[in-house]
Design a protein around this motif. Structure first.
Motif, PDB file in Angstrom:
ATOM      1  N   TRP A  30       5.154 -35.988 -26.491  1.00  0.00           N
ATOM      2  CA  TRP A  30       6.403 -36.737 -26.538  1.00  0.00           C
ATOM      3  C   TRP A  30       7.603 -35.811 -26.716  1.00  0.00           C
ATOM      4  CZ3 TRP A  30       7.652 -40.942 -24.479  1.00  0.00           C
ATOM      5  CH2 TRP A  30       8.888 -41.537 -24.758  1.00  0.00           C
ATOM      6  N   TRP A  55       6.465 -43.041 -17.632  1.00  0.00           N
ATOM      7  CA  TRP A  55       7.800 -42.902 -18.232  1.00  0.00           C
ATOM      8  C   TRP A  55       8.909 -43.041 -17.193  1.00  0.00           C
ATOM      9  CZ3 TRP A  55      10.600 -37.897 -17.989  1.00  0.00           C
ATOM     10  CH2 TRP A  55      11.776 -37.888 -18.760  1.00  0.00           C
ATOM     11  N   LYS A  64       5.259 -44.766 -25.052  1.00  0.00           N
ATOM     12  CA  LYS A  64       4.609 -44.237 -26.255  1.00  0.00           C
ATOM     13  C   LYS A  64       3.246 -44.902 -26.472  1.00  0.00           C
ATOM     14  CE  LYS A  64       9.005 -43.157 -28.486  1.00  0.00           C
ATOM     15  NZ  LYS A  64       9.961 -43.513 -29.570  1.00  0.00           N
TER      16      LYS A  64
END
Length: 240
Positions: free
Chosen positions: A92, A161, A173
């Protein structure tokens, strides 16, 4: 932990100058010419720093994301995290280090047949950087399987994403957490095979062959994906 080799300053100036143009024009010749004009880097020096023009700038942008991720990992406290959470956090942080539209244009570039191998190499080096930063010490076939599985996780997460409109990228996420859980389940299954005497005997020959595979080192071929990143490996971030 040492980030990576110091980047070429002229190339970095060109990358910075190119970014505003990439969103509209992609990583093409027009963007390179605009970057040369806006950066103040003489064209002859620009051609030395980026012989392939925008392709080299796109690769440099990707590697800049890796450096930013390492810097963020160095600043993070990972001591209370489970190992699977450290991996997810590193991925991330890598995503947060880049601009989504610039990445979208980069994906288009490196999906072209003649640039696809370099795209694969860049992703491999990213995952190699993550494993090294988190203290991976594997030197056998697991060195390859860890990076291969994380490459698949990283690529699929990036693709998700790019199309995610959820608030704060909440869906991305959650998608990443599910993919990491799949990887952890696979690692547990491998451990179960090793611990089961009957299965170990059944796979004795394949295991012997796999056991002969070693991770690349500086003394071996330097064109193996991730070798250069491994040569620049550093101490663990937050421990394993």
């Amino acid at each position: 932990m040492q980030s990576t080799a110091y980047p070429d300053p002229n190339r970095e100036k060109l990358v910075e100058a190119a970014i505003p143009h990439v969103v509209f024009d992609g990583w093409g010749p027009e963007t390179f010419q605009a970057a040369v004009a806006d950066s103040g880097v003489p064209e002859q020096m620009a051609r030395v720093a980026a012989p392939r023009g925008s392709v080299d700038l796109a690769a440099a942008y990707h590697k800049g994301g890796d450096r930013a991720m390492i810097a963020a990992l160095e600043a993070a406290d990972l001591s209370e995290m489970r190992f699977r959470d450290k991996i997810a956090h590193a991925v991330w942080l890598r995503i947060e280090a880049v601009d989504r539209e610039v990445v979208r244009r980069g994906m288009s570039l490196f999906s072209l047949p003649h640039y696809a191998p370099e795209g694969v190499r860049l992703v491999w080096e990213t995952t190699d950087t993550i494993w090294n930063a988190l203290g991976d010490t594997s030197n056998d076939v697991n060195w390859y399987t860890k990076r291969a599985t994380l490459s698949a996780v990283f690529t699929s997460t990036i693709l998700f994403w790019l199309g995610d409109d959820s608030e704060g990228f909440k869906d991305t996420k959650e998608f990443l957490d599910r993919r990491i859980e799949d990887v952890m389940s696979f690692e547990k299954a491998k451990a179960g095979v090793r611990d089961n005497k009957a299965l170990s005997a059944l796979f004795a020959v394949p295991n012997a062959i796999l056991g002969s595979i070693k991770a690349p080192t500086g003394a071996r071929r330097d064109d193996v994906p991730g070798t250069r990143a491994r040569a620049q490996a550093s101490t663990p971030a937050g421990g394993k």
